[in-house]
Write a protein that holds these residues in place. Structure first.
Motif, mmCIF file in Angstrom:
data_model
loop_
_atom_site.group_PDB
_atom_site.id
_atom_site.type_symbol
_atom_site.label_atom_id
_atom_site.label_comp_id
_atom_site.label_asym_id
_atom_site.label_seq_id
_atom_site.Cartn_x
_atom_site.Cartn_y
_atom_site.Cartn_z
ATOM 1 N N GLY A 243 0.896 -1.220 0.038
ATOM 2 C CA GLY A 243 -0.108 0.043 0.152
ATOM 3 C C GLY A 243 0.781 1.311 -0.066
ATOM 4 N N ILE A 244 0.238 2.496 -0.747
ATOM 5 C CA ILE A 244 0.875 3.481 -0.851
ATOM 6 C C ILE A 244 0.372 4.549 0.372
ATOM 7 N N SER A 245 1.174 5.336 1.344
ATOM 8 C CA SER A 245 0.502 6.083 2.150
ATOM 9 C C SER A 245 -0.433 5.613 2.919
ATOM 10 N N VAL B 22 4.723 1.783 1.079
ATOM 11 C CA VAL B 22 5.444 2.571 -0.124
ATOM 12 C C VAL B 22 5.011 4.078 0.533
ATOM 13 N N CYS B 23 6.175 4.730 0.617
ATOM 14 C CA CYS B 23 5.699 6.270 1.234
ATOM 15 C C CYS B 23 4.637 6.238 2.179
ATOM 16 N N SER B 24 4.960 5.728 3.137
ATOM 17 C CA SER B 24 3.917 5.607 4.346
ATOM 18 C C SER B 24 4.493 6.067 5.645
ATOM 19 N N SER B 25 3.907 5.924 6.644
ATOM 20 C CA SER B 25 4.275 6.341 7.954
ATOM 21 C C SER B 25 3.796 5.501 9.278
ATOM 22 N N VAL C 126 9.384 1.223 1.408
ATOM 23 C CA VAL C 126 9.956 2.056 0.381
ATOM 24 C C VAL C 126 9.716 3.533 0.641
ATOM 25 N N GLY C 127 10.825 4.111 0.536
ATOM 26 C CA GLY C 127 10.788 5.755 0.769
ATOM 27 C C GLY C 127 11.026 6.539 -0.361
ATOM 28 N N GLY D 82 9.583 1.510 -13.084
ATOM 29 C CA GLY D 82 10.649 0.586 -13.024
ATOM 30 C C GLY D 82 11.081 0.460 -11.727
ATOM 31 N N GLU D 83 11.613 1.439 -10.748
ATOM 32 C CA GLU D 83 12.378 1.112 -9.553
ATOM 33 C C GLU D 83 11.470 0.399 -8.488
ATOM 34 N N LEU D 84 10.221 1.098 -8.509
ATOM 35 C CA LEU D 84 9.244 0.578 -7.671
ATOM 36 C C LEU D 84 8.716 -0.878 -8.078
ATOM 37 N N ARG D 85 8.632 -1.183 -9.149
ATOM 38 C CA ARG D 85 8.399 -2.567 -9.786
ATOM 39 C C ARG D 85 9.572 -3.494 -9.522
ATOM 40 N N ALA D 86 10.853 -3.171 -9.433
ATOM 41 C CA ALA D 86 11.861 -4.120 -8.963
ATOM 42 C C ALA D 86 11.867 -4.349 -7.724
ATOM 43 N N ALA D 87 11.533 -3.349 -6.657
ATOM 44 C CA ALA D 87 11.638 -3.365 -5.325
ATOM 45 C C ALA D 87 10.593 -4.348 -4.912
#
Length: 284
Positions: free
Chosen positions: A90-92, A115-118, A208-209, A247-252
């Protein structure tokens, strides 16, 4: 029930993808081809976003909605499909929902990607102020400031005709969000603080940050990674929506999910669907 889409082989391991505040299932569109090859992917819309009605909320009145409420709605969708256990990314706000599930319903979450969460999205007052503004004027006032927060790429953030179709689509989601549902999600973010419970997350976890994320800076990602036992941290050159770097997010994500799926025990038989009344256990 939350509006959602399914993709991928019916017998593949389930994967739920949670969106960020103000967006829809479209935020995951560019990850779908890769993820749906190995997983049965479910993307959902938050209440009042995309195809989800605001009235799916149990209590949409100001100050009432919590991340627990949103997580219970996601569990109801999983139960509807007979998914006793699933991977989650999930994002944020979408990540906060997954973290809440992983901390308080650990047997349900096979792996987790935040992903970019807290663990806490800052003090509550600004969120309550935003909720009040949106209830009064809708999401239109947010369209001026959101591009610079969401996107690091100039062509996506700039207020010009060169803005990418991906960015235009997500900003269209924000413009079309139901004020009641959007404001309720702001209330949920205001009250959210999972810091005391991070140690309870036992699922394999990727954090993921975004190196240029001003909404949840890398320090938030590090706090998650340091608080969740055995988690790993990846930093991408992006704004708040890491999906702008597909691309970067997919790879991670694929490396994390493939490892988690390979290590997972055989799937249990599907659970019977209890309907939309699924609730999380209380904290503690």
């Amino acid at each position: 029930m939350l509006h959602h889409h399914l993709a991928g082989p019916a017998g593949a391991p389930p994967l739920i993808l949670g969106p960020s505040l103000g967006t829809s299932t479209a935020v995951w569109e560019r990850q779908l081809p890769a993820l749906s090859r190995r997983f049965r992917v479910l993307r959902f819309d938050l209440p009042g976003h995309g195809g989800s009605r605001a009235d799916v909320l149990p209590a949409p009145e100001p100050g009432r909605t919590t991340v627990e409420d949103l997580a219970s709605l996601v569990l109801a969708v999983a139960d509807h499909h007979g998914w006793d256990r699933f991977h989650y990314a999930g994002i944020s706000l979408g990540g906060a929902i997954g973290a809440r599930l992983a901390a308080h319903c650990p047997r349900r979450v096979a792996s987790l990607a935040l992903v970019c969460s807290s663990a806490r999205f800052g003090p509550p007052e600004p969120w309550y102020e935003r909720a009040g503004l949106v209830r009064l004027r809708g999401t239109a006032p947010l369209l001026e400031t959101s591009p610079a927060r969401w996107f690091a790429a100039t062509e996506a953030a700039a207020d010009t005709e060169t803005r990418t179709p991906f960015a235009r689509g997500l900003l269209g989601d924000l413009a079309g969000a139901d004020p009641v549902g959007y404001a309720a999600c702001c209330d949920a973010l205001a009250a959210y603080d999972l810091r005391p419970d991070l140690h309870r997350i036992t699922a394999p976890t990727l954090v993921v940050g975004g190196s240029r994320d001003s909404a949840t800076p890398v320090a938030h990602a590090r706090e998650l990674a340091e608080g969740i036992p055995g988690s790993s941290l990846a930093v991408i050159d992006c704004g708040h929506l890491a999906a702008e770097r597909p691309g970067e997010l997919r790879a991670a994500l694929t490396a994390h999910l493939d490892a988690a799926a390979a290590a997972a025990p055989p799937a249990a038989p599907p659970v019977s669907a209890p309907g939309n009344g699924t609730r999380l256990p209380p904290p503690g």
